[in-house]
Design a protein around this motif. Sequence first.
Motif, PDB file in Angstrom:
ATOM      1  N   ILE A 181      59.530  -0.504  -3.604  1.00 23.30           N
ATOM      2  CA  ILE A 181      59.251  -0.326  -2.174  1.00 23.30           C
ATOM      3  C   ILE A 181      58.217  -1.343  -1.708  1.00 23.30           C
ATOM      4  O   ILE A 181      58.388  -2.002  -0.671  1.00 23.30           O
ATOM      5  N   ARG A 182      57.143  -1.498  -2.467  1.00 24.54           N
ATOM      6  CA  ARG A 182      56.086  -2.426  -2.054  1.00 24.54           C
ATOM      7  C   ARG A 182      56.565  -3.882  -2.071  1.00 24.54           C
ATOM      8  O   ARG A 182      56.178  -4.665  -1.204  1.00 24.54           O
ATOM      9  N   TYR A 183      57.420  -4.224  -3.021  1.00 24.07           N
ATOM     10  CA  TYR A 183      57.968  -5.582  -3.024  1.00 24.07           C
ATOM     11  C   TYR A 183      58.873  -5.808  -1.817  1.00 24.07           C
ATOM     12  O   TYR A 183      58.863  -6.885  -1.208  1.00 24.07           O
ATOM     13  N   SER A 184      59.639  -4.793  -1.450  1.00 24.05           N
ATOM     14  CA  SER A 184      60.549  -4.932  -0.305  1.00 24.05           C
ATOM     15  C   SER A 184      59.779  -5.050   1.002  1.00 24.05           C
ATOM     16  O   SER A 184      60.309  -5.545   1.998  1.00 24.05           O
ATOM     17  N   GLN A 185      58.517  -4.612   1.003  1.00 26.26           N
ATOM     18  CA  GLN A 185      57.713  -4.697   2.213  1.00 26.26           C
ATOM     19  C   GLN A 185      57.153  -6.100   2.454  1.00 26.26           C
ATOM     20  O   GLN A 185      56.728  -6.410   3.567  1.00 26.26           O
ATOM     21  N   ILE A 186      57.153  -6.938   1.420  1.00 27.07           N
ATOM     22  CA  ILE A 186      56.646  -8.299   1.597  1.00 27.07           C
ATOM     23  C   ILE A 186      57.758  -9.333   1.726  1.00 27.07           C
ATOM     24  O   ILE A 186      57.487 -10.487   2.059  1.00 27.07           O
ATOM     25  N   GLY A 187      58.992  -8.947   1.468  1.00 25.59           N
ATOM     26  CA  GLY A 187      60.086  -9.897   1.564  1.00 25.59           C
ATOM     27  C   GLY A 187      61.421  -9.251   1.256  1.00 25.59           C
ATOM     28  O   GLY A 187      61.503  -8.086   0.880  1.00 25.59           O
ATOM     29  N   LYS A 188      62.466 -10.019   1.410  1.00 18.34           N
ATOM     30  CA  LYS A 188      63.832  -9.515   1.262  1.00 18.34           C
ATOM     31  C   LYS A 188      64.162  -9.229  -0.198  1.00 18.34           C
ATOM     32  O   LYS A 188      63.857 -10.013  -1.089  1.00 18.34           O
TER      33      LYS A 188
END
Length: 308
Positions: free
Chosen positions: A187-194
């Motif tokens: 989730i946190r990775y998806s919040q910084i990029g695609k």
Amino acid sequence: MSVDISIIIPLYNKEKYIVNTLKSVFYQDAQNWECIIVDDGSTDESLKVVNHFCNSHSGNWKIVSVLNGGQAKARNIGIKEATGNYLAFLDADDLWVTNKLSKQFKYLEANPNVMGVLSGYAIFSSNLNRIRVVRNKNFDKMLKQWSSMRGFGGGLESVGMVRRNMDRGEIFFDEDLSTSSGLDFTIRYSQIGKMVLLDEIGFLYRLSDGQWHTNIDELSDNMFLISKKYSTYFGLDLYKWHVDYYFWTEVRNHGHAHLILRVLVDLAHLRVLRLQMLFWLIFRNIKALWVGWLSRKYLLKQLQILNS
């Protein structure tokens, strides 16, 4: 030459499975990798087995031994040791198909706007009778269903590859979580990029004793934290969905007759949301079994390679 991919394997008491896991790294058609095995205070022969394998199989192996601190902490130690441009995670009892790394690496190289990729995966047990395959096309939909427990997990801990985020600060696993640390990280990775889902099967998820997902108390504690942290983000009452999931898990443990009785009671009382969760659970398993049957020949070939 700089390393393209850093592979991170947390290891704790997996002497029975770790050799095949390392074979699945050794047989990758991508070559420019380092594999960091973080032994998390194993009390069996895991570390001895790993040392023997790495000494007898050529490769850029790195073994790190630490006191037991849990999988999330072990992965974070691996991230700090990593020198590659991309991070790929693998649990010590899971297996990669032979082109997993190359498929994901080529996609990320060709799409610099994408922060990470996941792939499909197969779920199998030792008897290989009921192989299930989990495939998704829409990342956002998959992530919401993973978070609400209506769908299977994304499997980042064994099928994910992410681009390093050095410029804005490395992202690490939340060490307060265990079984849900991969979900939180995704989730946190998806919040910084695609983030993107690739259709190909990337890893084989082995069902074995002592896995985190079978510990309902631990899972419940973890997912409660997830629900507090992300219900607003997803616009869902995640806790309500989680309670319904645990309800049907408990019902299933009492056999089919009890399951049918509970369905009839819920129908009589118009408990629509709880019945919706049951529908999601049944549908996801039927779909996974069907795709598993279609993929069985390919999966058995991959297992044959790793068992050779």
